[in-house]
Design an enzyme around this catalytic site. Structure first.
Site, PDB file in Angstrom:
ATOM      1  N   SER A 167       0.844  -1.185   0.000  1.00 38.65           N
ATOM      2  CA  SER A 167       0.000   0.000   0.000  1.00 38.65           C
ATOM      3  C   SER A 167       0.879   1.234   0.000  1.00 38.65           C
ATOM      4  CB  SER A 167      -0.857   0.018   1.259  1.00 38.65           C
ATOM      5  OG  SER A 167      -0.016   0.199   2.374  1.00 38.65           O
ATOM      6  N   LYS A 168       0.356   2.288  -0.603  1.00 30.71           N
ATOM      7  CA  LYS A 168       1.189   3.488  -0.738  1.00 30.71           C
ATOM      8  C   LYS A 168       1.396   4.192   0.588  1.00 30.71           C
ATOM      9  CE  LYS A 168      -2.577   6.343  -2.413  1.00 30.71           C
ATOM     10  NZ  LYS A 168      -3.290   6.729  -3.584  1.00 30.71           N
ATOM     11  N   ARG A 169       0.631   3.812   1.589  1.00 32.07           N
ATOM     12  CA  ARG A 169       0.881   4.383   2.918  1.00 32.07           C
ATOM     13  C   ARG A 169       2.231   3.912   3.468  1.00 32.07           C
ATOM     14  NH1 ARG A 169      -3.224   6.809   6.927  1.00 32.07           N
ATOM     15  NH2 ARG A 169      -4.378   7.978   5.401  1.00 32.07           N
ATOM     16  N   ASN A 205       4.691   2.104   1.250  1.00 30.13           N
ATOM     17  CA  ASN A 205       5.685   1.869   0.200  1.00 30.13           C
ATOM     18  C   ASN A 205       5.235   2.650  -1.020  1.00 30.13           C
ATOM     19  OD1 ASN A 205       7.963   0.192  -0.158  1.00 30.13           O
ATOM     20  ND2 ASN A 205       6.757  -1.571   0.474  1.00 30.13           N
ATOM     21  N   ARG A 224       7.241  12.467   3.985  1.00 28.50           N
ATOM     22  CA  ARG A 224       7.302  11.442   5.033  1.00 28.50           C
ATOM     23  C   ARG A 224       8.676  11.378   5.656  1.00 28.50           C
ATOM     24  NH1 ARG A 224       4.488   6.537   2.561  1.00 28.50           N
ATOM     25  NH2 ARG A 224       2.421   7.402   2.616  1.00 28.50           N
TER      26      ARG A 224
END
Ligand code: GLU
Length: 506
Positions: free
Chosen positions: A252-254, A256, A470
């Site tokens: 998931s883009k959260r 990766n 991030r």
């Protein structure tokens, strides 16, 4: 029989590495058997589908080195290859199912449905929910439809016994029929859902093998029922294991970067990315790690697929990319790749307007623009401290994180939209825009002031922006699980309050 496979992405976002993974396996299987590989666009979700997403998906798949025999851009004998252009076929198919009794009209309103769902859940029932219109006599159903009552068309499912699905990799999969829902096939606006369109198209496009992600296994009973209802031969099913984050959760883009555009911008070679995707769930007979598409094709065999969750690990991909960069290219090819990547008119053409006013010599350009060519920016906590109007590290972290969440909803990643979202975020958080933007400059460029921020973000792309922000937040302190929950709740409330306030103003 000619083997025909397809990849069927929905154009609702950035091109996902999972799409390239599924496309690669479909491509190899078809080509290994002298067959054809088709690309179909599943854009039945009218709200979320965009032309730019479709274009990016096609470009990204071509970039990694794949090609298709039939598709929306190359045409073919079974077109059109975009579902939005095939609406009539689905309506006819739905009418056939109504007539044969395999489907029925359901007249529940959205509110009734919500209520029924809540009641169903509260009852603790383990079986799927049943529409009160399941057995409405056809004449009555026709009369209501003729009177203009809104309806959807649902699949009639058996309530007893067990459905058995054959999966090439897993063998028989059993699902009790009473857990299979009465899937909506045609929505009230006349558009099909994925299930109907997918089955109708796989049949009309003469698809023989469906290789797709394992998240679709639960749809297979409904699809099987549809094939039987139409009297069509069902393609062989091959559900590929899902790609996973290193912690084994679904990729998931959260956690990766998942967009192919990110890997392109970061300077990964398409051969290396494709090679790495080929190593997800599959391996060469001699277990060699580096191979190209033709080598994979030569040895491709479904029996070599392993079902253990393949981990998409960026560190390993980086290692493999390094191997390709060092040993996989001639000097000329290497130079060409660097040009393709960033040293080309198109990319420089975006950056030069942002820096030209500040340069007296061409050599001034590199320091002004170097952060466009970097990956993550090297930061120390003190780089992100002492902003005017920001009291604490936590405030900085919250500004960056909330803004990032807010930006996720942006459909088109471009300067004007980014500006509008960040302005709104400043209002929602009750801070001046200038204050909100200060940490962005540092997070994205490493400097307190740099090129115009919104354009810069547009050029860097959503995924690089997300990764750098991030990284900046983590540099101060990673977000704990507890914090994540607390912030998410506060963010949702703040956004809701903002929307309500706007509505009150009229
Ligand atoms: N449109 C579906 C997707 O986005 C296709 C699933 C399938 O291959 O059946 O993945």
């Amino acid at each position: 029989m000619t083997v025909r496979t397809r990849v069927a992405p929905s154009p609702t976002g950035d091109p996902h590495v999972g799409t390239a993974y599924v496309a690669l396996f479909n491509y190899c299987f078809a080509k290994k058997h002298g067959g054809q590989f088709i690309l179909r666009i599943e854009d039945t979700d009218q709200v979320r589908s965009t032309a730019s997403s479709e274009r990016m998906i096609l470009e990204a798949l071509r970039w990694v080195g794949l090609s298709w025999d039939e598709g929306p851009d190359v045409g073919g004998p079974h077109g059109p290859y975009r579902q939005s252009e095939r609406a009539e076929l689905y309506q006819e198919a739905a009418a056939t199912l109504l007539d044969s009794g395999h489907a029925f009209r359901c007249f529940m309103t959205a509110d009734e449905l919500t209520e029924a769902r809540a009641a169903h859940q509260a009852s603790g029932a383990t079986q799927s929910m049943i529409s009160p219109y399941t057995d409405l006599p056809r004449a009555e159903s026709d009369a209501r439809a003729a009177a203009g009552d809104a309806f959807v068309i649902r699949l009639r499912t058996p309530r007893e016994g067990t459905c058995v699905i054959q999966d090439r990799l897993r063998g028989a999969i059993e699902v009790p029929w009473d857990q299979v829902d009465q899937q909506v096939l045609l929505k009230s606006d006349g558009f099909p859902t994925y299930h109907l369109a997918n089955v109708v198209d796989d049949h009309h496009m003469a698809i023989t093998h469906v290789l797709r992600g394992e998240e679709w296994i639960s749809s297979a009973p409904k699809h099987q029922l549809l094939y039987q209802a139409f009297g069509w031969q069902m393609p062989e099913l091959v559900h590929l294991p899902l790609l996973r984050n290193p912690d084994k959760s679904k990729l998931s883009k959260r956690k990766n970067p998942t967009s192919i555009l990110y890997y392109q911008r970061m300077g990964f070679l398409p051969e290396a990315l494709l090679n790495y995707l080929g190593r997800m769930a599959w391996s060469m007979p001699d277990e060699r790690e580096q191979f190209d598409l033709s080598e994979m094709l030569e040895h491709f065999d479904l029996d070599r697929i392993s079902l253990g969750g393949p981990v998409f690990d960026v560190t390993k991909l980086e290692w493999l990319n390094g191997v390709w960069l060092r040993d996989g290219l001639t000097e000329d090819e290497y130079a060409q790749r660097v040009m393709d990547w960033a040293f080309n008119r198109e990319f420089l053409g975006q950056i030069i307007p942002l820096v030209r006013q500040r340069a007296n010599k061409l050599t001034d350009l590199a320091p002004l623009a170097s952060f466009f060519l970097q990956g993550l920016i090297d930061l120390k906590p003190e780089d992100l401290q002492g902003f005017k109007g920001i009291e604490s590290d936590d405030e900085t972290r919250r500004i960056l994180t909330w803004s990032l969440w807010h930006l996720e909803a942006l459909a088109e990643w471009e300067a004007d939209g980014i500006q509008a979202v960040l302005r709104e975020m400043a209002e929602i958080m009750g801070v001046k825009l200038r204050v909100l933007l200060a940490p962005f400059f540092v997070a994205l460029s490493g400097q307190r002031s740099s090129t115009p921020l919104f354009q810069t973000m547009g050029i860097l792309g959503k995924d690089i922006v997300r990764a750098r922000i991030r990284h900046a937040v983590d540099t101060l302190a990673p977000i704990s699980k507890k914090e994540q929950g607390r912030w998410q709740k506060a963010y949702d409330q703040a956004v809701a309050a903002h929307v309500a306030a706007l509505a009150a103003q009229g």
